[in-house]
Every structure is written in C-alpha cells, then in structure tokens.
Motif scaffolding. Structure first.
Motif, PDB file in Angstrom:
ATOM      1  N   ALA A 259       0.406  -0.891  -0.039  1.00 26.09           N
ATOM      2  CA  ALA A 259      -0.161   0.184  -0.266  1.00 26.09           C
ATOM      3  C   ALA A 259       0.975   1.053   0.147  1.00 26.09           C
ATOM      4  O   ALA A 259       1.678   0.989   0.679  1.00 26.09           O
ATOM      5  CB  ALA A 259      -1.110   0.087   1.166  1.00 26.09           C
ATOM      6  N   GLY A 260       0.071   2.257  -0.191  1.00 23.68           N
ATOM      7  CA  GLY A 260       1.248   3.342  -0.356  1.00 23.68           C
ATOM      8  C   GLY A 260       0.423   4.338  -1.635  1.00 23.68           C
ATOM      9  O   GLY A 260      -0.196   3.681  -2.604  1.00 23.68           O
ATOM     10  N   PRO A 261       0.667   6.103  -1.138  1.00 18.90           N
ATOM     11  CA  PRO A 261       0.144   6.702  -2.232  1.00 18.90           C
ATOM     12  C   PRO A 261       0.644   6.360  -3.857  1.00 18.90           C
ATOM     13  O   PRO A 261       1.677   6.259  -3.505  1.00 18.90           O
ATOM     14  CB  PRO A 261      -0.254   8.176  -2.221  1.00 18.90           C
ATOM     15  CG  PRO A 261       1.652   7.780  -0.642  1.00 18.90           C
ATOM     16  CD  PRO A 261       1.480   5.961  -0.474  1.00 18.90           C
ATOM     17  N   SER A 262       0.173   6.897  -4.476  1.00 18.70           N
ATOM     18  CA  SER A 262       0.548   6.954  -6.104  1.00 18.70           C
ATOM     19  C   SER A 262       2.422   7.853  -6.157  1.00 18.70           C
ATOM     20  O   SER A 262       2.785   8.773  -5.618  1.00 18.70           O
ATOM     21  CB  SER A 262       0.381   8.044  -7.154  1.00 18.70           C
ATOM     22  OG  SER A 262       0.486   7.925  -8.449  1.00 18.70           O
ATOM     23  N   GLY A 263       2.928   7.006  -6.456  1.00 15.86           N
ATOM     24  CA  GLY A 263       4.133   7.395  -6.650  1.00 15.86           C
ATOM     25  C   GLY A 263       5.077   7.121  -5.488  1.00 15.86           C
ATOM     26  O   GLY A 263       6.841   7.949  -4.964  1.00 15.86           O
ATOM     27  N   ALA A 264       4.697   6.146  -4.412  1.00 18.06           N
ATOM     28  CA  ALA A 264       5.565   5.832  -3.401  1.00 18.06           C
ATOM     29  C   ALA A 264       6.334   5.057  -3.898  1.00 18.06           C
ATOM     30  O   ALA A 264       7.677   4.240  -2.816  1.00 18.06           O
ATOM     31  CB  ALA A 264       4.461   5.037  -2.375  1.00 18.06           C
ATOM     32  N   GLY A 265       6.598   4.498  -5.284  1.00 22.99           N
ATOM     33  CA  GLY A 265       7.582   3.300  -5.627  1.00 22.99           C
ATOM     34  C   GLY A 265       6.671   1.747  -5.824  1.00 22.99           C
ATOM     35  O   GLY A 265       7.348   0.704  -5.612  1.00 22.99           O
TER      36      GLY A 265
ATOM     37  N   SER B  54       4.972  -0.411  -8.189  1.00 23.22           N
ATOM     38  CA  SER B  54       5.318  -0.392  -9.211  1.00 23.22           C
ATOM     39  C   SER B  54       6.953  -0.901  -9.639  1.00 23.22           C
ATOM     40  O   SER B  54       7.109  -1.909  -9.596  1.00 23.22           O
ATOM     41  CB  SER B  54       4.539   0.981 -10.119  1.00 23.22           C
ATOM     42  OG  SER B  54       3.646   0.798 -10.338  1.00 23.22           O
ATOM     43  N   THR B  55       7.787  -0.085  -8.449  1.00 25.80           N
ATOM     44  CA  THR B  55       8.888  -0.283  -9.023  1.00 25.80           C
ATOM     45  C   THR B  55       9.398  -1.303  -8.095  1.00 25.80           C
ATOM     46  O   THR B  55       9.951  -2.328  -8.842  1.00 25.80           O
ATOM     47  CB  THR B  55       9.746   1.104  -8.438  1.00 25.80           C
ATOM     48  OG1 THR B  55       9.741   2.075  -9.197  1.00 25.80           O
ATOM     49  CG2 THR B  55      11.692   0.722  -8.289  1.00 25.80           C
ATOM     50  N   LEU B  56       8.780  -1.624  -6.876  1.00 23.95           N
ATOM     51  CA  LEU B  56       8.678  -2.544  -6.310  1.00 23.95           C
ATOM     52  C   LEU B  56       8.872  -4.244  -7.003  1.00 23.95           C
ATOM     53  O   LEU B  56       9.527  -4.970  -7.020  1.00 23.95           O
ATOM     54  CB  LEU B  56       8.178  -2.327  -4.781  1.00 23.95           C
ATOM     55  CG  LEU B  56       8.945  -3.598  -3.877  1.00 23.95           C
ATOM     56  CD1 LEU B  56       8.738  -3.081  -2.351  1.00 23.95           C
ATOM     57  CD2 LEU B  56       7.501  -4.753  -3.630  1.00 23.95           C
ATOM     58  N   MET B  57       7.657  -4.000  -7.792  1.00 24.91           N
ATOM     59  CA  MET B  57       6.863  -5.231  -8.299  1.00 24.91           C
ATOM     60  C   MET B  57       7.951  -5.270  -9.748  1.00 24.91           C
ATOM     61  O   MET B  57       8.107  -6.468 -10.277  1.00 24.91           O
ATOM     62  CB  MET B  57       5.280  -4.636  -8.796  1.00 24.91           C
ATOM     63  CG  MET B  57       4.776  -4.834  -7.758  1.00 24.91           C
ATOM     64  SD  MET B  57       3.415  -5.968  -8.137  1.00 24.91           S
ATOM     65  CE  MET B  57       2.111  -5.448  -6.952  1.00 24.91           C
ATOM     66  N   LYS B  58       8.658  -4.760  -9.823  1.00 20.09           N
ATOM     67  CA  LYS B  58       8.915  -4.575 -11.249  1.00 20.09           C
ATOM     68  C   LYS B  58      10.826  -4.987 -10.760  1.00 20.09           C
ATOM     69  O   LYS B  58      10.820  -5.731 -11.739  1.00 20.09           O
ATOM     70  CB  LYS B  58       9.411  -3.458 -12.194  1.00 20.09           C
ATOM     71  CG  LYS B  58       7.842  -2.219 -12.492  1.00 20.09           C
ATOM     72  CD  LYS B  58       8.500  -0.910 -13.703  1.00 20.09           C
ATOM     73  CE  LYS B  58       6.896  -0.507 -13.891  1.00 20.09           C
ATOM     74  NZ  LYS B  58       7.180   0.458 -14.080  1.00 20.09           N
ATOM     75  N   MET B  59      11.355  -4.853 -10.058  1.00 23.50           N
ATOM     76  CA  MET B  59      11.932  -5.440  -9.691  1.00 23.50           C
ATOM     77  C   MET B  59      12.369  -6.738  -9.458  1.00 23.50           C
ATOM     78  O   MET B  59      12.841  -7.287  -9.480  1.00 23.50           O
ATOM     79  CB  MET B  59      13.260  -5.038  -8.554  1.00 23.50           C
ATOM     80  CG  MET B  59      12.920  -3.619  -8.551  1.00 23.50           C
ATOM     81  SD  MET B  59      14.818  -3.022  -8.034  1.00 23.50           S
ATOM     82  CE  MET B  59      14.119  -2.004  -6.401  1.00 23.50           C
TER      83      MET B  59
END
Ligand SMILES: Nc1ncnc2c1ncn2[C@@H]1O[C@H](COP(=O)(O)OP(=O)(O)O)[C@@H](O)[C@H]1O
Ligand SMILES: [Mg+2]
Length: 219
Positions: free
Chosen positions: A34-40, A42-47
């Motif tokens: 969970a977290g607001p837009s821009g929190a990271g 998608s980045t975490l998932m992409k990693m």
C-alpha cells in the motif's frame, strides 16, 4: 521466497524511487503493498520481475540474486511469475479465450491442451461462459479478471498484481480480489499493490511504502 536486503533504486542520481527496503515474503503468503501514487509500489514489483534492477542492496527471488541475473535467465524467472501489470492490456482483436491461451502457446503448448487449460483458468475467475467474447464487450472488472486468468494459466508460484483494482467499483474490485485470494488459498504467493486503503483485507499483511521507504515497522 522473495527477499529484499537494503534495496534501493534510483532512476536518476538525485532521487530515490526505493530507499533501503528490507523485507521478506514467504512462500504462500498474501501481501498487500500500500502507499500513495509515486511511493514506489510499481518499482518494487518491477524489481521482483527483473524489469528493473536494484541500484544497491540485494534482491533474492527463489534463491536467485536478481542483481546478478543474466539476460538469458530472465525468461526462466518469469515462468514462475504471473504478472498483472497496469499497462499490460488485453489484445482487443482476440477473444478472451485466445488472450488466455496466448501465454501457453508461446511456451509451446499444443492448441488443444492450451484451450483446455485456458478454459479452466477462465472458469476459476467466473468467466468460462464468456470465453468467446471480445475484451471490449466485457466490463472493466471482467477484463481485469481475464488478466488474472491470463496471469495464472501457466501455474506460476508467485502472482504480482500491480493495482489490479484501479478504476473499478467496490463490487468489481472485490471480485478481482476474490479471484486472487482463491489462488493464494491453493498455495500461490500473491503480492497485490494498491493506493486504495479500502481494498485491504482486515488481518492481511500490509507493507506500506511512502516516498520509497517502508513505513509502519514492516520487516
Ligand atoms: N522509469 C522511470 N524513470 C524515472 N523515474 C521513475 C520511473 N519509474 C518510476 N519513477 C519514479 O519513481 C518514483 C516511484 O514510482 P512508482 O514505483 O511508479 O510508484 P507507485 O507505483 O507507487 O505510484 C516516482 O517518483 C516516479 O516518478
Ligand atoms: Mg504504480
């Protein structure tokens, strides 16, 4: 199964998309991110899917160090992952059955077997009777459930769902989450991101990100 050890990600030298993230996700867990837009999120998932690499720290998935994975190893990694990513649309000129068969056909499954398994996957998300429909004939929530069926048809060990309920009303969102929970119930590890706190199950494990950092004492 998924282990972040002090992982940071910088897309540019002056900003962190993820900062010093340490967390473990065990086999069979269902975890909300969970977290607001821009929190990271998608980045975490992409990693985890090796779409992006850590700038520093260590990331292990199934014991494999993704900071060191070779390009040739990435398809093998992804075979164990069911991905439901935000900008991965269905092919609108093919039936939903054809959409769900596609991941099987690209890995060389015979057509008959692919169709049987795709129909079984559609059945599990409650859409077997719509197999011949085209994506745009379905509601947004139904299309998302097709995306779930497509993600699980290869029987992955891990499902990564990046904001699968975005733009859906509560009823449609619950159906998508019910489908994901059903796969978790048979042992599939699920990571589901959301910026909408209302979708979080009571009692579920929630990892919270803000400005790239974990908040709320998750470890
Ligand atoms: N490909 C990229 N290049 C540069 N910056 C990016 C890229 N992807 C994401 N970012 C930045 O990283 C931060 C985290 O983004 P993201 O992981 O998409 O967050 P979320 O999914 O929680 O909305 C944001 O500040 C975003 O602008
Ligand atoms: Mg995102």
């Amino acid at each position: 199964m998924i282990e972040f050890q002090s992982v940071s990600k910088q897309y540019s030298s002056d900003a962190y998309a993820l900062r010093d993230v340490t967390l473990n996700i065990d086999k069979g867990e269902l975890v909300y991110l969970a977290g607001p837009s821009g929190a990271g999120k998608s980045t975490l998932m992409k990693m985890i899917a090796a779409v992006e690499r850590p700038s520093s720290g260590k990331l292990l998935v199934n014991g494999q160090d993704l900071g060191r994975i070779r390009k040739a190893g990435i398809p093998f990694l992804r075979r164990n992952l069911g991905l439901i990513f935000q900008h991965q649309r269905l092919l609108n000129d093919r039936s939903i059955l054809a959409n769900v068969m596609l991941p099987l056909l690209v890995t060389g499954a015979p057509r008959g077997q692919a169709e049987q398994r795709a129909r079984a996957a559609l059945d599990k998300v409650g859409l077997e009777d719509r197999a011949k429909a085209m994506p745009l004939e379905l509601s947004g929530g139904e299309q998302q459930r097709v995306a779930v069926a497509r993600a699980i048809v290869n029987r992955p060990q891990i499902i990564l769902a990046d904001e699968p309920t975005a733009n859906l009303d509560r009823v449609a969102a619950d159906k998508v989450l019910d489908a994901l929970r059903a796969f978790n119930a048979v042992g599939v590890t699920c990571v589901i991101s959301t910026h909408d706190e209302e979708v979080l199950d009571r009692g579920a494990r929630v990892i919270r990100l803000e400005q790239g950092a974990l908040v709320g004492g998750e470890a």
